[in-house]
Scaffold this motif. Structure first.
Motif, mmCIF file in Angstrom:
data_model
loop_
_atom_site.group_PDB
_atom_site.id
_atom_site.type_symbol
_atom_site.label_atom_id
_atom_site.label_comp_id
_atom_site.label_asym_id
_atom_site.label_seq_id
_atom_site.Cartn_x
_atom_site.Cartn_y
_atom_site.Cartn_z
ATOM 1 N N UNK B 36 0.849 -1.177 0.000
ATOM 2 C CA UNK B 36 0.000 0.000 0.000
ATOM 3 C C UNK B 36 0.893 1.238 0.000
ATOM 4 N N UNK B 38 0.866 5.538 0.872
ATOM 5 C CA UNK B 38 0.149 6.623 1.553
ATOM 6 C C UNK B 38 0.805 7.947 1.194
ATOM 7 N N UNK B 43 -5.454 8.632 2.729
ATOM 8 C CA UNK B 43 -5.559 7.258 3.219
ATOM 9 C C UNK B 43 -4.630 6.332 2.474
ATOM 10 N N UNK B 44 -4.663 5.078 2.831
ATOM 11 C CA UNK B 44 -3.841 4.074 2.181
ATOM 12 C C UNK B 44 -4.439 3.690 0.828
ATOM 13 N N UNK B 88 4.880 7.320 1.512
ATOM 14 C CA UNK B 88 5.146 6.306 2.534
ATOM 15 C C UNK B 88 4.578 4.977 2.044
ATOM 16 N N UNK B 90 3.848 0.854 2.600
ATOM 17 C CA UNK B 90 3.642 -0.177 3.606
ATOM 18 C C UNK B 90 3.503 -1.545 2.947
#
Lengths: 111, 115
Positions: B36, B38, B43-44, B88, B90
């Protein structure tokens, strides 16, 4: 179609007050999740609803946290007697077949 | 217990160069793996997933990831980075035992693409 929505987008509250955060999942998604994103802790799972089954509450950090999902759709996360360490972004996600779709989050600040 | 490690807090790369964001995982049985992204104050957003099949998975915005079972890794890659890829990232894992299950996330890796 509409994605996952959350309200409010921002919430500022005083220590000791209760707050309610709302999540509207994608229509037809059977699973709904709450996560918390905070500095130093990354993304943490809080609670998970799947259909009519009992929710998985294993991620809730304390008994001040609770959540419900009414009619298999909208969910509300409630934090009682908020503490400063509860300050974080609370993310909701829904899924049908494994892939989770996230809402924009609610940024909670506890003063 | 499931876990995900993203060993780099920050990755810097020049625009146009290839990028790699690393992820290793630990899970019982065969994993479902996700990436994911961001962006600031957003949001993701889902990038890609590995469930089964071809080890090389292609996703959104030109990203791809390679599932390596022997090394328990799922590194995210892109052949040519863009400044707009700065965000970012994830990595996440879930167990396929029950279909829909909560994701376990890594701590995240901040990617900075420099013009």
């Amino acid at each position: 179609g509409a994605g996952v929505s959350q309200s409010p987008s921002n919430k500022v509250t005083e220590k000791g007050k209760d707050v309610e955060l709302r999540c509207d999942p994608i229509s037809g998604h059977t699973a709904l999740y709450w996560y918390r994103q905070s500095l130093g802790q990354g993304l943490e799972f809080l609670i998970y609803f799947q259909g009519n089954s009992a929710p998985d509450k294993s991620g809730l950090p304390s008994d001040r946290f609770s959540a419900e999902r009414t009619g298999g759709s909208v969910s509300t996360l409630t934090i009682q007697r908020t503490q400063q360490e509860d300050s974080a972004v609370y993310l909701c996600a829904s899924s049908l077949n494994g892939e989770q779709f996230f809402g924009p989050g609610t940024r909670l600040t506890v003063l | 217990a499931q876990s995900v490690a993203q060993p780099e807090d920050q990755v810097n790369v020049a625009e146009g160069n290839p990028l790699t964001v690393k992820c290793t995982y630990s899970v019982s049985g065969n994993p479902y793996l996700f990436w994911y992204v961001q962006y600031p104050n957003r949001g993701l957003q889902f990038l890609l997933k590995y469930i089964t099949g071809d080890n090389l998975v292609k996703g959104s915005y030109g990203f791809e990831a390679e599932f390596n079972k022997s090394q328990t890794s799922f590194h995210l890659k892109k052949p040519s980075a863009l400044v707009s890829d700065s965000a970012l990232y994830f990595c996440a894992v879930s167990s396929p035992v029950a279909g829909n299950t909560p994701l376990v996330f890594g701590k995240g890796t901040r990617l900075s693409v420099i013009a």
